[in-house]
Structures are given as structure tokens and as C-alpha cells.
Design a protein around this motif. Structure first.
Motif, PDB file in Angstrom:
ATOM      1  N   PRO A  66      29.879   7.666 -28.600  1.00 43.86           N
ATOM      2  CA  PRO A  66      30.788   8.759 -28.222  1.00 43.86           C
ATOM      3  C   PRO A  66      31.958   8.945 -29.163  1.00 43.86           C
ATOM      4  CG  PRO A  66      31.090   6.848 -26.785  1.00 43.86           C
ATOM      5  CD  PRO A  66      29.881   6.562 -27.622  1.00 43.86           C
ATOM      6  N   ASP A  67      32.239   7.959 -30.017  1.00 46.60           N
ATOM      7  CA  ASP A  67      33.358   8.075 -30.948  1.00 46.60           C
ATOM      8  C   ASP A  67      32.957   8.655 -32.300  1.00 46.60           C
ATOM      9  OD1 ASP A  67      35.162   6.972 -29.105  1.00 46.60           O
ATOM     10  OD2 ASP A  67      34.551   4.941 -29.659  1.00 46.60           O
ATOM     11  N   ALA A  68      31.654   8.873 -32.486  1.00 43.95           N
ATOM     12  CA  ALA A  68      31.181   9.413 -33.764  1.00 43.95           C
ATOM     13  C   ALA A  68      31.602  10.869 -33.924  1.00 43.95           C
ATOM     14  CB  ALA A  68      29.668   9.285 -33.856  1.00 43.95           C
ATOM     15  N   ALA A  69      31.660  11.335 -35.150  1.00 43.43           N
ATOM     16  CA  ALA A  69      32.031  12.720 -35.439  1.00 43.43           C
ATOM     17  C   ALA A  69      31.031  13.681 -34.797  1.00 43.43           C
ATOM     18  CB  ALA A  69      32.082  12.945 -36.946  1.00 43.43           C
ATOM     19  N   THR A  70      31.509  14.823 -34.367  1.00 42.45           N
ATOM     20  CA  THR A  70      30.656  15.859 -33.800  1.00 42.45           C
ATOM     21  C   THR A  70      30.620  17.066 -34.739  1.00 42.45           C
ATOM     22  OG1 THR A  70      32.496  16.827 -32.556  1.00 42.45           O
ATOM     23  CG2 THR A  70      31.172  15.126 -31.455  1.00 42.45           C
ATOM     24  N   PHE A  71      29.623  17.922 -34.546  1.00 44.48           N
ATOM     25  CA  PHE A  71      29.449  19.099 -35.393  1.00 44.48           C
ATOM     26  C   PHE A  71      29.301  20.332 -34.507  1.00 44.48           C
ATOM     27  CE2 PHE A  71      28.056  15.528 -37.869  1.00 44.48           C
ATOM     28  CZ  PHE A  71      28.446  15.805 -39.163  1.00 44.48           C
ATOM     29  N   PRO A  72      30.052  21.412 -34.801  1.00 43.89           N
ATOM     30  CA  PRO A  72      29.887  22.637 -34.009  1.00 43.89           C
ATOM     31  C   PRO A  72      28.520  23.256 -34.269  1.00 43.89           C
ATOM     32  CG  PRO A  72      31.324  23.036 -35.894  1.00 43.89           C
ATOM     33  CD  PRO A  72      31.072  21.556 -35.857  1.00 43.89           C
ATOM     34  N   PHE A  73      27.983  23.916 -33.254  1.00 44.60           N
ATOM     35  CA  PHE A  73      26.666  24.555 -33.374  1.00 44.60           C
ATOM     36  C   PHE A  73      26.740  25.975 -32.860  1.00 44.60           C
ATOM     37  CE2 PHE A  73      22.506  25.785 -31.700  1.00 44.60           C
ATOM     38  CZ  PHE A  73      21.690  25.497 -32.777  1.00 44.60           C
ATOM     39  N   LEU A  74      26.163  26.892 -33.632  1.00 39.76           N
ATOM     40  CA  LEU A  74      26.072  28.295 -33.260  1.00 39.76           C
ATOM     41  C   LEU A  74      24.718  28.817 -33.719  1.00 39.76           C
ATOM     42  CD1 LEU A  74      27.436  30.956 -32.236  1.00 39.76           C
ATOM     43  CD2 LEU A  74      28.289  31.279 -34.574  1.00 39.76           C
TER      44      LEU A  74
ATOM     45  N   ALA B  85      14.114  38.794 -32.791  1.00 42.74           N
ATOM     46  CA  ALA B  85      12.671  38.920 -32.625  1.00 42.74           C
ATOM     47  C   ALA B  85      11.906  37.913 -33.477  1.00 42.74           C
ATOM     48  CB  ALA B  85      12.232  40.344 -32.977  1.00 42.74           C
ATOM     49  N   SER B  86      12.529  37.420 -34.536  1.00 43.59           N
ATOM     50  CA  SER B  86      11.854  36.465 -35.415  1.00 43.59           C
ATOM     51  C   SER B  86      12.114  35.013 -35.028  1.00 43.59           C
ATOM     52  CB  SER B  86      12.280  36.700 -36.867  1.00 43.59           C
ATOM     53  OG  SER B  86      13.681  36.576 -37.011  1.00 43.59           O
ATOM     54  N   GLY B  87      12.910  34.774 -33.990  1.00 42.72           N
ATOM     55  CA  GLY B  87      13.153  33.410 -33.540  1.00 42.72           C
ATOM     56  C   GLY B  87      14.617  33.015 -33.648  1.00 42.72           C
ATOM     57  N   TRP B  88      14.869  31.710 -33.512  1.00 47.11           N
ATOM     58  CA  TRP B  88      16.229  31.175 -33.559  1.00 47.11           C
ATOM     59  C   TRP B  88      16.655  30.851 -34.985  1.00 47.11           C
ATOM     60  CZ3 TRP B  88      19.386  31.294 -29.488  1.00 47.11           C
ATOM     61  CH2 TRP B  88      18.832  31.361 -28.207  1.00 47.11           C
ATOM     62  N   SER B  89      17.916  31.116 -35.290  1.00 45.43           N
ATOM     63  CA  SER B  89      18.492  30.766 -36.593  1.00 45.43           C
ATOM     64  C   SER B  89      19.878  30.183 -36.368  1.00 45.43           C
ATOM     65  CB  SER B  89      18.609  31.997 -37.503  1.00 45.43           C
ATOM     66  OG  SER B  89      17.349  32.594 -37.726  1.00 45.43           O
ATOM     67  N   GLN B  90      20.134  29.018 -36.959  1.00 47.57           N
ATOM     68  CA  GLN B  90      21.480  28.472 -36.885  1.00 47.57           C
ATOM     69  C   GLN B  90      22.386  29.231 -37.828  1.00 47.57           C
ATOM     70  OE1 GLN B  90      21.923  24.253 -37.642  1.00 47.57           O
ATOM     71  NE2 GLN B  90      24.136  24.298 -37.296  1.00 47.57           N
ATOM     72  N   ILE B  91      23.581  29.551 -37.347  1.00 48.42           N
ATOM     73  CA  ILE B  91      24.583  30.289 -38.111  1.00 48.42           C
ATOM     74  C   ILE B  91      25.787  29.383 -38.310  1.00 48.42           C
ATOM     75  CG2 ILE B  91      25.986  32.384 -38.208  1.00 48.42           C
ATOM     76  CD1 ILE B  91      23.028  32.984 -38.087  1.00 48.42           C
ATOM     77  N   ASP B  92      26.387  29.438 -39.487  1.00 46.24           N
ATOM     78  CA  ASP B  92      27.607  28.658 -39.708  1.00 46.24           C
ATOM     79  C   ASP B  92      28.684  29.083 -38.717  1.00 46.24           C
ATOM     80  OD1 ASP B  92      26.468  27.286 -41.804  1.00 46.24           O
ATOM     81  OD2 ASP B  92      27.308  28.590 -43.352  1.00 46.24           O
ATOM     82  N   SER B  93      29.289  28.107 -38.078  1.00 49.47           N
ATOM     83  CA  SER B  93      30.380  28.411 -37.158  1.00 49.47           C
ATOM     84  C   SER B  93      31.548  28.982 -37.958  1.00 49.47           C
ATOM     85  CB  SER B  93      30.820  27.143 -36.422  1.00 49.47           C
ATOM     86  OG  SER B  93      31.893  27.414 -35.566  1.00 49.47           O
ATOM     87  N   PRO B  94      32.074  30.150 -37.564  1.00 55.01           N
ATOM     88  CA  PRO B  94      33.139  30.777 -38.365  1.00 55.01           C
ATOM     89  C   PRO B  94      34.356  29.867 -38.501  1.00 55.01           C
ATOM     90  CG  PRO B  94      32.864  31.858 -36.234  1.00 55.01           C
ATOM     91  CD  PRO B  94      31.714  30.946 -36.394  1.00 55.01           C
ATOM     92  N   GLY B  95      34.718  29.601 -39.755  1.00 59.11           N
ATOM     93  CA  GLY B  95      35.865  28.751 -40.028  1.00 59.11           C
ATOM     94  C   GLY B  95      35.680  27.310 -39.619  1.00 59.11           C
ATOM     95  N   GLY B  96      34.425  26.925 -39.283  1.00 56.75           N
ATOM     96  CA  GLY B  96      34.177  25.571 -38.808  1.00 56.75           C
ATOM     97  C   GLY B  96      34.721  25.307 -37.422  1.00 56.75           C
TER      98      GLY B  96
END
Length: 388
Positions: free
Chosen positions: A202-210, A215-226
Motif C-alpha cells: 500500500p505504500d508503493a507509488a500509484t499511477f493515474p489511469f484514464l 467503437a474500436s475498443g478501449w484505449s488508455q489516454i494520458d491523464s491531463p497534467g498527470g
């Protein structure tokens, strides 16, 4: 806000995991008559209640006598979605209390309110732990099960919409994804936001996900400004908003159909669980920061910071489409030195000042969904008060 366009609001809905759903009405404003001026604090005597027990719904779904449910099952309610007053979804799960193979023996519970009674909805094959539900209409309901995938109800049957996945090479493969917010914009498009984290540390670094579903499926997008996104909401496919924090400060971002950009906003400290968002229209977006009692409204060009609410810490916000807002807040009342009584209140801003609307019942937890009727400004409240 997509998924909460209500034609005639006649009820407000609340829920308790082992209590009851409470449906109640807010006062109707007659067409052509000015709204009455609210008093600073009042309890609305026109509120009416109707209890529909969640325990009875679980008993119905499990085929058990109601008296045996609590001793034989664990059955948390995880999310609700209000589409119209006669179309409300509740999702959760049930597990035998003495189960040693809880993962295999847990079953999803999906319930739908039709304006008169709750009816069970058969879950998609294999679904056990529904976490989130969101909709843009009665025939476009999305249910998300973390660590498994997304299912869509088209009014007749379920469709598998795939599973959002972390594709950022900076995220270690051992990390798992936890989705916390979803916005549905069309039958084939939705946005999800959450966090990638190391389950064993639980103390490890986390990463934002968006991520975005097209129609073509899921795509990860960079979180704006992190930014770490707390909540995401949409007016249309070309008008999507996200709120969260970057470096301990409030961050707001907007999607215009082509790209995300950070929207400069009044400076406020912000942390996990602190920020709430509601996008009503291109000219009305509401953001609250509970730790500093800050409420602000976007008018399409700039932010307006409202006077601080008279009491409570905001946990949900909803605009009425006319520049007024409702806030579901947690209120702390000192009863002894260092001892506080916790309750919930509804706060209303009429464009000039705040008033306090006391709900028919007082709860110590503050969770839920506020929904609005854009033609009348009336309110639906759907909330999960687990464990009370």
C-alpha cells in the motif's frame, strides 16, 4: 449531465445496505410562479417517505426468507444510477456468510426500480462483483466489474464491452487497476478513470489511469497534467470533464472531442476523496473541495467561487441547470469535548445564498448520487448508507 436527464422528478431516492431505500419528493414549483425564498435553515414538511427494504430484495434474489438474510449472507450495495424517477439501477453482490470460497460463491445482484417496485435483472454470465453502474438512457446502461470487464445493457440483452487495460510502459506489470469513476456518452463510447497500484504494497507509488471506449475498443489516454482523477462526468461526447489533484492542489481538465487540456481554476488544496464534480451543461459545471469548503461554478468562460456553505463537508454536488446547486454534505456537531455527532444534510444554493434542507432521516455516512430534472430544477437523491 449524461445519464441524469430527468423529465419529471417526483421522487428522491436513498438507500441503505441493511436498511431500506427511502424515496421522497422535493417541493414542486408551479410553472410561472417565482420560487419561494428559502430560510437559512428549515425542515421541509412536504417530504414523504416510502420504504423499500434492500434486505427483502436480497432475499428475493437469493430465494431465502428475509429473516435469514443477514445471518446467512454478506450483501453489500456498491453503486446506484438514477436515469429517471421510474428507472433506477442498484448493483451489488451476495456471498454466503460462512463461505470459504467467497470468490467462487459470490453472485452479482442487479435490481431495477420501474416507478412502482424493484425487479431483479439477470446479470451477465460470470459477473460476480459489480462495482460501478452508469447510463445515458434506459437502453444504454453500463456495469463495470473491476479486474474483469465492462458489460452494457441495451434494454433487452447484455453485451461485453471489453476490459480497460493499463498500457503505459511506466506502470509495473505487477500493478492492478482500480476504476473509481465512469461517464457514458453514447451507446459505444464511455470514459473511465481510476488508479493503478501494487496490491501487495500500500505504500508503493500509484499511477493515474484514464481510458476511453470507442467503437474500436478501449484505449488508455494520458491523464491531463498527470493529475490523479477523482471524478469524471460528461455533457456530450465533445464535452467531458475531470477533476482531481496534482501535487496536492486542485486540478480540472476538459475534453473537447479531440484533446484534453487543463482548465485553470481557483487554487485550493486537494487530496484523495476531497473533490466532487457535476457537469450539467457547457455553461454549468460544478466543483466542490470539501476540505476547504470551496464550491465553484464554471459558466462557459470562467469560474465563480461561491460563498462558503453554512455547514458540512460536501460529498456530492448537483446543479439544476439554472445556476443553482444542491450539495449532499456530512455535518459534524460537537456534543462533548473532542466528540462529534455526524449526520447528513442537503444544502441548496439558489444563486444568491445557501439554505439547509434537512432530509427525512439523518445518517452518519454520506455516499450517493444526486440527479436533477432540467425542466423543473427538482432533485433526485440516490444514496448508499451502508451498514446503518
Amino acid at each position: 449531465m449524461i445519464g441524469r436527464a430527468v423529465a419529471l422528478v417526483t421522487v428522491t431516492v436513498t438507500a441503505m445496505a441493511w436498511g431500506a431505500f427511502v424515496l421522497f419528493a422535493t417541493p414542486r414549483q408551479e410553472p410561472g410562479r417565482p420560487a419561494p425564498r428559502p430560510s437559512p435553515t428549515r425542515s421541509d414538511s412536504s417530504v414523504a417517505e416510502l420504504d423499500v427494504p434492500w434486505r427483502a430484495l436480497i432475499a428475493q434474489a437469493a430465494g431465502l426468507p428475509e429473516r435469514d438474510v443477514e445471518s446467512r449472507l454478506q450483501a453489500p450495495l456498491t453503486d446506484l444510477e438514477v436515469i429517471t424517477p421510474s428507472d433506477v439501477w442498484a448493483v451489488g453482490s451476495r456471498t454466503p456468510a460462512d463461505s470459504r470460497r467467497w470468490h467462487e460463491e459470490t453472485t452479482a445482484v442487479l435490481m431495477r426500480w420501474d416507478g412502482r417496485r424493484w425487479r431483479p435483472v439477470a446479470p451477465p454470465p460470470g459477473m460476480r462483483f459489480p462495482d460501478l453502474v452508469a447510463a445515458s438512457s434506459s437502453d444504454n446502461v453500463w456495469v463495470i466489474e473491476n479486474h474483469r470487464g465492462v458489460q452494457r445493457w441495451d434494454g433487452r440483452a447484455w453485451s461485453d464491452m471489453g476490459r480497460p487495460r493499463v498500457t503505459d510502459p511506466a506502470v509495473p506489470k505487477a500493478y492492478v487497476l482500480q476504476l473509481a469513476s465512469v461517464a457514458v456518452t453514447s451507446p459505444r463510447e464511455a470514459w473511465v478513470a481510476g488508479t493503478a497500484y501494487r496490491d501487495s504494497d500500500p505504500d508503493a507509488a500509484t499511477f493515474p489511469f484514464l481510458a476511453r471506449r470507442t467503437a474500436s475498443g478501449w484505449s488508455q489516454i494520458d491523464s491531463p497534467g498527470g493529475m490523479d482523477i477523482e471524478e469524471i462526468d460528461a455533457v456530450s461526447p465533445e464535452d467531458v470533464w475531470a477533476v482531481g489533484h496534482v501535487g496536492g492542489k486542485l486540478a480540472v481538465a476538459h475534453w473537447d472531442g479531440r484533446r484534453w487540456r487543463l482548465v485553470p481554476s481557483p487554487t485550493a488544496p486537494a487530496k484523495n476523496g476531497d473533490v466532487r464534480l457535476r457537469a450539467v451543461s457547457p455553461a454549468e459545471v460544478w466543483v466542490t473541495v470539501s476540505s476547504v469548503a470551496q464550491v465553484m461554478r464554471w459558466d462557459g468562460r470562467r469560474w465563480h467561487v461561491l460563498p462558503p456553505p453554512p455547514t458540512g463537508r460536501a460529498c456530492q454536488v448537483e446543479g439544476d441547470g439554472r445556476g443553482s446547486a444542491w450539495i449532499l454534505a456530512k455535518q459534524y456537531t460537537k456534543v462533548q469535548p473532542r466528540i462529534y455527532e455526524v449526520s447528513t444534510v442537503l444544502l441548496r444554493y439558489d444563486g444568491r445564498r445557501w439554505s439547509v434542507e434537512k432530509p427525512p432521516r439523518s445518517f452518519s455516512e454520506c455516499r450517493g448520487t444526486l440527479a436533477r430534472a432540467p425542466d423543473t430544477g427538482r432533485l433526485i437523491w440516490a444514496a448508499d448508507f451502508a451498514g446503518e
